[in-house]
Write a protein that holds these residues in place. Structure first.
Motif, PDB file in Angstrom:
ATOM      1  N   LEU A 267       0.820  -1.206   0.000  1.00  0.00           N
ATOM      2  CA  LEU A 267       0.000   0.000   0.000  1.00  0.00           C
ATOM      3  C   LEU A 267       0.857   1.261   0.000  1.00  0.00           C
ATOM      4  O   LEU A 267       0.526   2.244  -0.676  1.00  0.00           O
ATOM      5  CB  LEU A 267      -0.947  -0.002   1.199  1.00  0.00           C
ATOM      6  N   MET A 268       1.961   1.227   0.735  1.00  0.00           N
ATOM      7  CA  MET A 268       2.860   2.388   0.770  1.00  0.00           C
ATOM      8  C   MET A 268       3.459   2.638  -0.618  1.00  0.00           C
ATOM      9  O   MET A 268       3.577   3.787  -1.053  1.00  0.00           O
ATOM     10  CB  MET A 268       3.948   2.193   1.816  1.00  0.00           C
ATOM     11  N   ARG A 269       3.817   1.560  -1.330  1.00  0.00           N
ATOM     12  CA  ARG A 269       4.353   1.720  -2.687  1.00  0.00           C
ATOM     13  C   ARG A 269       3.287   2.299  -3.612  1.00  0.00           C
ATOM     14  O   ARG A 269       3.566   3.158  -4.445  1.00  0.00           O
ATOM     15  CB  ARG A 269       4.861   0.384  -3.220  1.00  0.00           C
ATOM     16  N   GLU A 270       2.051   1.820  -3.470  1.00  0.00           N
ATOM     17  CA  GLU A 270       0.970   2.316  -4.319  1.00  0.00           C
ATOM     18  C   GLU A 270       0.670   3.784  -4.036  1.00  0.00           C
ATOM     19  O   GLU A 270       0.423   4.561  -4.962  1.00  0.00           O
ATOM     20  CB  GLU A 270      -0.284   1.467  -4.132  1.00  0.00           C
ATOM     21  N   VAL A 271       0.703   4.176  -2.777  1.00  0.00           N
ATOM     22  CA  VAL A 271       0.473   5.578  -2.425  1.00  0.00           C
ATOM     23  C   VAL A 271       1.596   6.442  -2.997  1.00  0.00           C
ATOM     24  O   VAL A 271       1.346   7.533  -3.527  1.00  0.00           O
ATOM     25  CB  VAL A 271       0.339   5.756  -0.894  1.00  0.00           C
ATOM     26  N   ALA A 272       2.822   5.966  -2.898  1.00  0.00           N
ATOM     27  CA  ALA A 272       3.954   6.724  -3.445  1.00  0.00           C
ATOM     28  C   ALA A 272       3.818   6.868  -4.960  1.00  0.00           C
ATOM     29  O   ALA A 272       4.050   7.960  -5.504  1.00  0.00           O
ATOM     30  CB  ALA A 272       5.269   6.040  -3.085  1.00  0.00           C
ATOM     31  N   ALA A 273       3.412   5.809  -5.644  1.00  0.00           N
ATOM     32  CA  ALA A 273       3.231   5.880  -7.094  1.00  0.00           C
ATOM     33  C   ALA A 273       2.107   6.839  -7.447  1.00  0.00           C
ATOM     34  O   ALA A 273       2.215   7.634  -8.392  1.00  0.00           O
ATOM     35  CB  ALA A 273       2.940   4.489  -7.652  1.00  0.00           C
ATOM     36  N   SER A 274       1.041   6.784  -6.694  1.00  0.00           N
ATOM     37  CA  SER A 274      -0.090   7.682  -6.938  1.00  0.00           C
ATOM     38  C   SER A 274       0.317   9.131  -6.710  1.00  0.00           C
ATOM     39  O   SER A 274      -0.051  10.022  -7.483  1.00  0.00           O
ATOM     40  CB  SER A 274      -1.253   7.310  -6.019  1.00  0.00           C
ATOM     41  N   SER A 275       1.075   9.363  -5.662  1.00  0.00           N
ATOM     42  CA  SER A 275       1.530  10.727  -5.374  1.00  0.00           C
ATOM     43  C   SER A 275       2.434  11.248  -6.474  1.00  0.00           C
ATOM     44  O   SER A 275       2.291  12.396  -6.909  1.00  0.00           O
ATOM     45  CB  SER A 275       2.276  10.766  -4.038  1.00  0.00           C
ATOM     46  N   SER A 276       3.351  10.413  -6.940  1.00  0.00           N
ATOM     47  CA  SER A 276       4.251  10.877  -8.002  1.00  0.00           C
ATOM     48  C   SER A 276       3.471  11.117  -9.289  1.00  0.00           C
ATOM     49  O   SER A 276       3.772  12.052 -10.034  1.00  0.00           O
ATOM     50  CB  SER A 276       5.387   9.877  -8.230  1.00  0.00           C
TER      51      SER A 276
END
Length: 128
Positions: A43-52
């Motif tokens: 989930l943290m990776r997905e949030v980071a990808a979404s933010s970028s």
């Protein structure tokens, strides 16, 4: 065997059974904790990808706004927001939204992030 010995034996058996159950429960909890940790990392990776993706979309929108401002002073007629080669995926996305496609399908077909497609959909709806 006396009553006392029988009571002690029964207590020892119950204690051993409780200990075995506690050990199995501990193993189960540890497995769950590991699975939860993996899920949190995902989930943290997905949030980071979404933010970028959102940051990238913001930068593209700023560039588009700057171009629109320069074009507005040059051409008073209606401006096609998506006619540049750099913005071709956005042009395709706009056409797909006009055809009634949903956000996930447009994102997949145009190679955009879900955030970009969602933002374009909102822009498309607000322009009508």
């Amino acid at each position: 065997m006396t009553v006392l010995e029988i009571g002690l034996s029964a207590s020892a058996i119950v204690s051993v059974i409780a200990l075995v159950i506690a050990m199995f429960s501990l193993k189960h909890v540890r497995r769950q904790a590991d699975a939860n940790e993996k899920l949190i990392q995902k989930l943290m990776r997905e949030v980071a990808a979404s933010s970028s993706g959102s940051v990238g979309m913001g930068q593209r929108l700023l560039a588009m706004e700057k171009r629109l401002q320069t074009n507005a002073t040059k051409q008073p007629e209606k401006i096609d927001y998506y006619n540049d080669d750099e913005f071709q995926p956005y042009s395709q996305a706009a056409q797909m939204f006009k055809m009634g496609m949903d956000c996930d399908e447009v994102a997949r077909r145009c190679g955009l992030s879900r955030a970009e497609a969602s933002l374009l959909e909102m822009m498309q709806k607000s322009s009508h």
